[in-house]
Design a protein around this motif. Sequence first.
Motif, PDB file in Angstrom:
ATOM      1  N   GLU A 251       0.853  -1.069   0.018  1.00  0.00           N
ATOM      2  CA  GLU A 251      -0.064   0.024  -0.116  1.00  0.00           C
ATOM      3  C   GLU A 251       0.942   1.110   0.000  1.00  0.00           C
ATOM      4  OE1 GLU A 251      -3.753   1.607   2.369  1.00  0.00           O
ATOM      5  OE2 GLU A 251      -2.029   0.925   3.628  1.00  0.00           O
ATOM      6  N   ARG A 256       3.216  -2.124   5.224  1.00  0.00           N
ATOM      7  CA  ARG A 256       3.150  -3.545   4.839  1.00  0.00           C
ATOM      8  C   ARG A 256       4.266  -3.558   3.965  1.00  0.00           C
ATOM      9  NH1 ARG A 256      -2.079  -5.964   5.527  1.00  0.00           N
ATOM     10  NH2 ARG A 256      -3.480  -4.595   6.663  1.00  0.00           N
ATOM     11  N   HIS A 495     -12.760  -7.439  -6.508  1.00  0.00           N
ATOM     12  CA  HIS A 495     -12.370  -6.052  -6.392  1.00  0.00           C
ATOM     13  C   HIS A 495     -11.783  -5.597  -7.662  1.00  0.00           C
ATOM     14  CE1 HIS A 495     -11.388  -1.843  -5.218  1.00  0.00           C
ATOM     15  NE2 HIS A 495     -10.106  -2.189  -5.025  1.00  0.00           N
ATOM     16  N   ARG A 500      -9.178 -10.182  -3.935  1.00  0.00           N
ATOM     17  CA  ARG A 500      -7.909  -9.713  -2.618  1.00  0.00           C
ATOM     18  C   ARG A 500      -7.790 -11.181  -1.998  1.00  0.00           C
ATOM     19  NH1 ARG A 500     -12.034  -5.756  -1.295  1.00  0.00           N
ATOM     20  NH2 ARG A 500     -10.886  -3.685  -1.945  1.00  0.00           N
ATOM     21  N   SER A 503     -10.753 -10.421   3.248  1.00  0.00           N
ATOM     22  CA  SER A 503     -11.272  -9.291   3.579  1.00  0.00           C
ATOM     23  C   SER A 503     -10.796  -8.242   4.088  1.00  0.00           C
ATOM     24  CB  SER A 503     -12.612  -9.748   4.688  1.00  0.00           C
ATOM     25  OG  SER A 503     -13.333  -8.724   4.888  1.00  0.00           O
ATOM     26  N   ALA A 504     -10.834  -7.054   3.524  1.00  0.00           N
ATOM     27  CA  ALA A 504     -10.160  -5.891   3.993  1.00  0.00           C
ATOM     28  C   ALA A 504     -10.631  -5.739   5.256  1.00  0.00           C
ATOM     29  CB  ALA A 504     -10.459  -4.589   3.154  1.00  0.00           C
ATOM     30  N   GLU A 505     -11.586  -5.972   5.749  1.00  0.00           N
ATOM     31  CA  GLU A 505     -12.338  -5.727   7.018  1.00  0.00           C
ATOM     32  C   GLU A 505     -11.523  -6.477   8.154  1.00  0.00           C
ATOM     33  OE1 GLU A 505     -14.533  -6.229   4.645  1.00  0.00           O
ATOM     34  OE2 GLU A 505     -14.551  -4.107   4.263  1.00  0.00           O
ATOM     35  N   THR A 507      -8.837  -6.817   9.801  1.00  0.00           N
ATOM     36  CA  THR A 507      -7.589  -5.991  10.227  1.00  0.00           C
ATOM     37  C   THR A 507      -7.023  -6.735  11.378  1.00  0.00           C
ATOM     38  OG1 THR A 507      -8.941  -4.240  11.194  1.00  0.00           O
ATOM     39  CG2 THR A 507      -7.913  -3.801   9.065  1.00  0.00           C
ATOM     40  N   GLY A 514      -4.197  -0.212   7.819  1.00  0.00           N
ATOM     41  CA  GLY A 514      -4.168  -0.017   6.512  1.00  0.00           C
ATOM     42  C   GLY A 514      -4.467  -1.021   5.395  1.00  0.00           C
ATOM     43  N   GLY A 515      -4.533  -0.944   4.014  1.00  0.00           N
ATOM     44  CA  GLY A 515      -4.976  -1.879   3.380  1.00  0.00           C
ATOM     45  C   GLY A 515      -3.702  -2.656   2.337  1.00  0.00           C
ATOM     46  N   GLU A 516      -4.509  -3.045   1.253  1.00  0.00           N
ATOM     47  CA  GLU A 516      -3.382  -3.668   0.276  1.00  0.00           C
ATOM     48  C   GLU A 516      -4.101  -3.895  -1.154  1.00  0.00           C
ATOM     49  OE1 GLU A 516      -1.930  -7.541   1.628  1.00  0.00           O
ATOM     50  OE2 GLU A 516      -3.869  -8.450   0.705  1.00  0.00           O
ATOM     51  N   ASP A 561      -3.243  -2.282  -7.792  1.00  0.00           N
ATOM     52  CA  ASP A 561      -4.117  -1.633  -7.468  1.00  0.00           C
ATOM     53  C   ASP A 561      -4.968  -1.205  -8.540  1.00  0.00           C
ATOM     54  OD1 ASP A 561      -5.489   0.572  -6.332  1.00  0.00           O
ATOM     55  OD2 ASP A 561      -4.064   1.680  -5.498  1.00  0.00           O
TER      56      ASP A 561
END
Length: 594
Positions: A251, A256, A495, A500, A503-505, A507, A514-516, A561
Amino acid sequence: MHPRIEDYALIGDEQTAALVGTDGSVDWLCLPRFDSGACFARLLGDEENGHWRIAPENADRCTRRAYRPGTLVLDTEWETDEGAVRVTDLMPQRDLAPDVVRVVEGLRGRVTVRSTLRLRFEYGSIMPWMRKSDGHRVAVAGPDATWLRSEPPVRTWGEHFGTHSEFTVEEGEKVALVLTWHPSHEPRPPLTDPFEALESSVADWQAWAARCRYDGPHRDAVVRSLITLKALTYRPTGGIVAAATTSLPEEMGGVRNWDYRYCWLRDSTLTLGALVQCGYLEEAEAWRNWLLRAVAGDPADLQIMYGVAGERRLPEFELPWLAGFGGSRPVRIGNAAVKQLQLDVYGEVMDSLSLARRAGLPAKPHMWSLQSVLLGFLRSSWRQPDEGLWEVRGGRRDFVHSKVMVWVAADRAVRALEAFPDLSGDLDGWRALRDEVHREVCEKGFDTERNTFTQSYGSRALDASLLLIPRVGFLPPDDPRVVGTIDAVRRDLGHGGFVRRYSAEETTMDGLPGGEGIFLVCSFWLADALHMTGRTKEARELFERLLGLANDVGLLSEEYDPVAGVQLGNFPQAFSHIGLVNTALTLYGNEEAG
């Protein structure tokens, strides 16, 4: 403006590798091995952290660039008002010492070319002492020494803590610059003839690429991926590093950032499969032999990754003097995930050795006894939670993929005993283990309400690794639970048309802020799964889109991305290119389609 990850191309000598930008600058090079300290670290900092740029005077990005077909030899061209020039970059296979060879050739008109070399050893932190010797420029600092020379000689001078050269080339004229490294306590190695090295490198690479047995659609992309895997191989041992770089961000601006210059066991089966099916049995055997040496010892001490020669200690630390790619800090060296428990690697090792045996690779005397010991460890330890395939730093769980790979380990052992009567082992006990693991995963790792397997026991989260369930044979592709899982992963983790990792949630699961981006190999797994469940048209459409994410010279990083339209993560990524090769083989290796 900082270059994008996809602005880089790879050159290498199968012991280390360099990244060359579209501006003609070598911005990353570790000497003498993939995991050594970098002498050019501009990739993760700025020009003062080391780089070597050769380009026409006052020129910026190149006009065009490409690898010579079937090689790792890079041609970069500029069109200017004065004419046109080509810079050809390569690292010939070394005898004693690594060389970077850069051949400048005039194509049209009369062009002035500038070379700027800033050597900064130990990841851009140490400025060497420069001197002249026999017409060469010699840089020395601690254990490192380099020699820079040109053929024919050109005007060279020192300025602003760099070494500069300037010369002109007309059509047909060539000037070669060669940078050679050696341990500073040893004498200078024999000189490499740059023009002969170029000729032999092209011939050797093209001969190697011509051995590829795959002859289906997108053969050029498959061959480019195989060349990339070959370039990421440490030839003395056969180990294959995950990437040539460290700390390229998942990201932009995030944390990361990991060191991927090591060899992961999780890649072993897919790598072996790609090499064997494409006809590269020598490379497959070298990788298998590296694997056997690396994992030898107490099975309880099995690691998820090792150094290129099988080293076990890969301590993680940060380099505070580097700003990071695009300001993405920290820059990390080493990888603390080496200490994690990942039960799936036992399955990967068992599957790899099973594949090697079926492919007819020469057997090793201790191979089966090692496999038997690994199964013995799993029988007593498989119920432990672990950190899982994605090396999470948020605590251990009962990951479904890990348990599935325990099943794979038991299944491959049972199949080996059934197929090879001369082998000895606890057939009934291993069958019982296989059945017990299968039963538990189907009971505890499956959400009957949503008709999908889940990331871990008791969780509602999904994971792209579940797409591998039909590939490893845990359930047949037409099982409703498999189809339901594929549809759920596609829906919940999709996405921008890709997939992915999880899940981005989630964490709390990976323990990081953050995310990726989308993890490219997961989307290749989706294409495989779609094909296996009879949706070949959709699978091939996805494969075409994935091919379109490669940069102009056919290289893929770890992630992408889809919003910003840029590559993310370490580069080039072996796992992504392994995914490309295996998906091409899955989709086009035979014409059976749904």
